[in-house]
Design a protein around this motif. Structure first.
Motif, PDB file in Angstrom:
ATOM      1  N   LEU A   1       0.834  -1.198   0.000  1.00 39.88           N
ATOM      2  CA  LEU A   1       0.000   0.000   0.000  1.00 39.88           C
ATOM      3  C   LEU A   1       0.868   1.247   0.000  1.00 39.88           C
ATOM      4  CD1 LEU A   1      -2.783  -0.830   2.610  1.00 39.88           C
ATOM      5  CD2 LEU A   1      -3.134  -0.370   0.190  1.00 39.88           C
ATOM      6  N   PRO A   2       0.453   2.306  -0.711  1.00 40.80           N
ATOM      7  CA  PRO A   2       1.142   3.587  -0.562  1.00 40.80           C
ATOM      8  C   PRO A   2       1.016   4.083   0.879  1.00 40.80           C
ATOM      9  CG  PRO A   2      -0.369   3.606  -2.443  1.00 40.80           C
ATOM     10  CD  PRO A   2      -0.672   2.367  -1.660  1.00 40.80           C
ATOM     11  N   ASN A   3       1.986   4.845   1.317  1.00 41.06           N
ATOM     12  CA  ASN A   3       1.900   5.431   2.644  1.00 41.06           C
ATOM     13  C   ASN A   3       1.016   6.665   2.604  1.00 41.06           C
ATOM     14  OD1 ASN A   3       3.654   3.637   3.989  1.00 41.06           O
ATOM     15  ND2 ASN A   3       5.426   4.727   3.179  1.00 41.06           N
ATOM     16  N   PRO A   4       0.130   6.839   3.579  1.00 40.79           N
ATOM     17  CA  PRO A   4      -0.632   8.086   3.639  1.00 40.79           C
ATOM     18  C   PRO A   4       0.294   9.239   3.981  1.00 40.79           C
ATOM     19  CG  PRO A   4      -1.027   6.758   5.608  1.00 40.79           C
ATOM     20  CD  PRO A   4      -0.201   5.915   4.690  1.00 40.79           C
ATOM     21  N   VAL A   5      -0.096  10.445   3.604  1.00 35.57           N
ATOM     22  CA  VAL A   5       0.699  11.620   3.989  1.00 35.57           C
ATOM     23  C   VAL A   5       0.382  12.033   5.422  1.00 35.57           C
ATOM     24  CG1 VAL A   5       1.055  12.471   1.656  1.00 35.57           C
ATOM     25  CG2 VAL A   5      -0.999  13.146   2.889  1.00 35.57           C
ATOM     26  N   THR A   6      -0.832  11.719   5.872  1.00 37.72           N
ATOM     27  CA  THR A   6      -1.209  11.953   7.264  1.00 37.72           C
ATOM     28  C   THR A   6      -2.073  10.783   7.731  1.00 37.72           C
ATOM     29  OG1 THR A   6      -3.133  13.237   6.557  1.00 37.72           O
ATOM     30  CG2 THR A   6      -1.157  14.480   7.142  1.00 37.72           C
TER      31      THR A   6
ATOM     32  N   TYR B   1      -2.168  23.064   8.629  1.00 40.25           N
ATOM     33  CA  TYR B   1      -2.139  22.000   7.618  1.00 40.25           C
ATOM     34  C   TYR B   1      -3.403  22.107   6.789  1.00 40.25           C
ATOM     35  CZ  TYR B   1      -2.071  17.519   5.260  1.00 40.25           C
ATOM     36  OH  TYR B   1      -2.080  16.540   4.292  1.00 40.25           O
ATOM     37  N   TYR B   2      -3.220  22.202   5.474  1.00 37.80           N
ATOM     38  CA  TYR B   2      -4.335  22.506   4.584  1.00 37.80           C
ATOM     39  C   TYR B   2      -4.688  21.365   3.637  1.00 37.80           C
ATOM     40  CZ  TYR B   2      -3.471  27.031   6.581  1.00 37.80           C
ATOM     41  OH  TYR B   2      -3.303  28.054   7.485  1.00 37.80           O
ATOM     42  N   GLY B   3      -4.199  20.162   3.952  1.00 34.36           N
ATOM     43  CA  GLY B   3      -4.626  18.988   3.225  1.00 34.36           C
ATOM     44  C   GLY B   3      -3.965  18.819   1.871  1.00 34.36           C
TER      45      GLY B   3
ATOM     46  N   ALA C   1      -4.270  14.421  -7.246  1.00 35.38           N
ATOM     47  CA  ALA C   1      -5.055  13.228  -6.930  1.00 35.38           C
ATOM     48  C   ALA C   1      -4.982  12.988  -5.428  1.00 35.38           C
ATOM     49  CB  ALA C   1      -4.511  12.027  -7.693  1.00 35.38           C
ATOM     50  N   ARG C   2      -6.016  12.334  -4.872  1.00 38.54           N
ATOM     51  CA  ARG C   2      -6.033  12.123  -3.426  1.00 38.54           C
ATOM     52  C   ARG C   2      -7.046  11.048  -3.040  1.00 38.54           C
ATOM     53  NH1 ARG C   2      -8.691  17.953  -3.188  1.00 38.54           N
ATOM     54  NH2 ARG C   2      -7.336  17.991  -4.999  1.00 38.54           N
ATOM     55  N   THR C   3      -6.878  10.567  -1.806  1.00 43.52           N
ATOM     56  CA  THR C   3      -7.832   9.656  -1.183  1.00 43.52           C
ATOM     57  C   THR C   3      -7.974  10.057   0.274  1.00 43.52           C
ATOM     58  OG1 THR C   3      -7.128   7.817  -2.602  1.00 43.52           O
ATOM     59  CG2 THR C   3      -8.352   7.248  -0.591  1.00 43.52           C
ATOM     60  N   SER C   4      -9.190  10.181   0.744  1.00 43.81           N
ATOM     61  CA  SER C   4      -9.443  10.383   2.171  1.00 43.81           C
ATOM     62  C   SER C   4     -10.322   9.237   2.638  1.00 43.81           C
ATOM     63  CB  SER C   4     -10.105  11.738   2.445  1.00 43.81           C
ATOM     64  OG  SER C   4     -11.331  11.860   1.751  1.00 43.81           O
TER      65      SER C   4
ATOM     66  N   VAL D   1      -8.355   8.076  10.623  1.00 41.35           N
ATOM     67  CA  VAL D   1      -8.527   8.983   9.486  1.00 41.35           C
ATOM     68  C   VAL D   1      -7.207   9.089   8.720  1.00 41.35           C
ATOM     69  CG1 VAL D   1      -9.131  11.310   8.776  1.00 41.35           C
ATOM     70  CG2 VAL D   1     -10.274  10.269  10.743  1.00 41.35           C
ATOM     71  N   ARG D   2      -7.281   8.911   7.403  1.00 45.12           N
ATOM     72  CA  ARG D   2      -6.080   8.946   6.571  1.00 45.12           C
ATOM     73  C   ARG D   2      -6.292   9.847   5.359  1.00 45.12           C
ATOM     74  NH1 ARG D   2      -3.866   2.707   6.293  1.00 45.12           N
ATOM     75  NH2 ARG D   2      -4.713   1.977   8.292  1.00 45.12           N
ATOM     76  N   LEU D   3      -5.207  10.509   4.953  1.00 45.12           N
ATOM     77  CA  LEU D   3      -5.170  11.264   3.700  1.00 45.12           C
ATOM     78  C   LEU D   3      -3.993  10.761   2.876  1.00 45.12           C
ATOM     79  CD1 LEU D   3      -5.843  15.072   4.397  1.00 45.12           C
ATOM     80  CD2 LEU D   3      -6.989  13.636   2.705  1.00 45.12           C
ATOM     81  N   TYR D   4      -4.257  10.445   1.615  1.00 42.91           N
ATOM     82  CA  TYR D   4      -3.211  10.026   0.674  1.00 42.91           C
ATOM     83  C   TYR D   4      -3.099  11.075  -0.433  1.00 42.91           C
ATOM     84  CZ  TYR D   4      -3.721   5.279   2.657  1.00 42.91           C
ATOM     85  OH  TYR D   4      -3.783   4.183   3.487  1.00 42.91           O
ATOM     86  N   ASN D   5      -1.884  11.260  -0.936  1.00 42.53           N
ATOM     87  CA  ASN D   5      -1.716  12.174  -2.071  1.00 42.53           C
ATOM     88  C   ASN D   5      -1.692  11.402  -3.387  1.00 42.53           C
ATOM     89  OD1 ASN D   5       0.753  10.935  -1.811  1.00 42.53           O
ATOM     90  ND2 ASN D   5       1.953  12.836  -1.671  1.00 42.53           N
ATOM     91  N   CYS D   6      -2.505  10.374  -3.447  1.00 39.32           N
ATOM     92  CA  CYS D   6      -2.683   9.575  -4.660  1.00 39.32           C
ATOM     93  C   CYS D   6      -4.069   8.961  -4.611  1.00 39.32           C
ATOM     94  CB  CYS D   6      -1.614   8.480  -4.762  1.00 39.32           C
ATOM     95  SG  CYS D   6      -1.647   7.299  -3.399  1.00 39.32           S
TER      96      CYS D   6
END
Length: 298
Positions: free
Chosen positions: A17-22, A75-77, A83-86, A213-218
């Motif tokens: 899995l890609p690592n989330p940014v947060t 932090y502004y997301g 592209a992104r996934t929340s 809660v996770r945010l990905y930059n993909c």
């Protein structure tokens, strides 16, 4: 030999899995386990234990009653045209509203991850949205995810939004489907907040539990989302001398009516508990849902 489960089949297609940014695990605090974007609880009771619930989907969770939220200062997301996934685990107590939100005040500037009044999952960007055709169940844990990518290579638009519920793509209805997306565009940009609208609009705060809660930059693939949503035991009671839950969910049991003392015997693995068939039982502080299955035991 045996048939592979749906989760195992999905996992075969995901090498890593890609690592989330947060990643806010919400296990007793609002710290970011990946980086430095720690959250600040706002309007929490003086005894903050009221908001931090030990019975989350994965370890603990934050429990919000409609007037508290968590803010990630400065932090502004994942914004702009990236592209992104929340995604998150949620359990509704009643009205849902904002799970995660951030962005600007222009027509295409917000990122609003919401459960609406009808218990439908929604991702809004001010100028448009997608709303799931299916609904969420109050009192049950659901994994929810929103994905954005330029699938058609014609610029990010509302019709590029995808929703997932419990690891499965959720068909939805679009509004203003051709509107463009540029999150954060505008004169005012709001930081990431969990549990409320970016501009703190009244009546938009979440009621229920939010966890992991996770945010990905993909844009995560369908298989990747299925892995994130599915790779979790809800409980594992080994009964090796005690009724504790080893799954990490903290659903520890209480031995009841075991008089004069519990009868521990050699088991299939380690020890087992001998019940008398009259009134012996183990009380678990969790309501098992058939959807949490399958269940198994020796």
């Amino acid at each position: 030999s045996r048939a592979l489960s749906d989760f195992e089949i999905a996992s075969l297609n995901v090498s890593s899995l890609p690592n989330p940014v947060t990643h806010w695990k919400l296990d007793g605090n609002a710290n970011d386990s990946i980086g430095t974007y720690n959250g600040t609880p706002v309007e929490f009771d003086s005894d903050s234990d009221d908001e931090w619930n030990s019975l989350g989907y994965i370890d603990g969770a934050v429990e919000l009653d409609g007037d508290e939220y968590i803010q990630m200062n400065e932090y502004y997301g994942v914004g702009g045209t990236l592209a992104r996934t929340s995604c998150a685990w949620i359990k509704l107590n009643g009205s849902g509203f904002n799970i995660l939100s951030y962005g600007g005040n222009a027509s295409q500037g917000n990122w609003l991850f919401i459960v609406n009044d009808y218990k439908q999952l929604k991702l809004g960007v001010n100028s448009g949205n997608i709303i799931s055709n299916s609904t969420l169940t109050v009192g049950r844990w659901h994994h929810v995810a929103a994905v954005l990518d330029d699938w058609d290579n014609d610029g990010l638009k509302v019709n590029d939004l995808r929703l997932y519920i419990d690891g499965v793509k959720a068909p939805g209805t679009y509004t203003n489907s051709n509107a463009t997306i540029d999150t954060g565009k505008g004169d005012i940009t709001f930081p990431v907040r969990i549990g409320t609208h970016p501009s703190l609009n009244t009546g938009t705060m979440f009621q229920g539990l939010i966890d992991d809660v996770r945010l990905y930059n993909c844009a995560l693939s369908a298989s990747e989302i299925r892995v994130v949503a599915g790779n979790r035991l809800r409980g594992h009671w080994k009964l090796d001398g005690g009724p504790n839950d080893s799954s990490g969910c903290n659903h520890n049991g209480t031995l009841t009516n075991m008089d004069p003392s519990p009868s521990w015997m050699p088991g299939m693995n380690g020890t087992a508990l001998d019940f008398d068939g009259l009134n012996d039982y183990i009380q678990i502080p969790y309501v098992l849902d058939p959807a949490d299955g399958p269940f198994s035991a020796f």
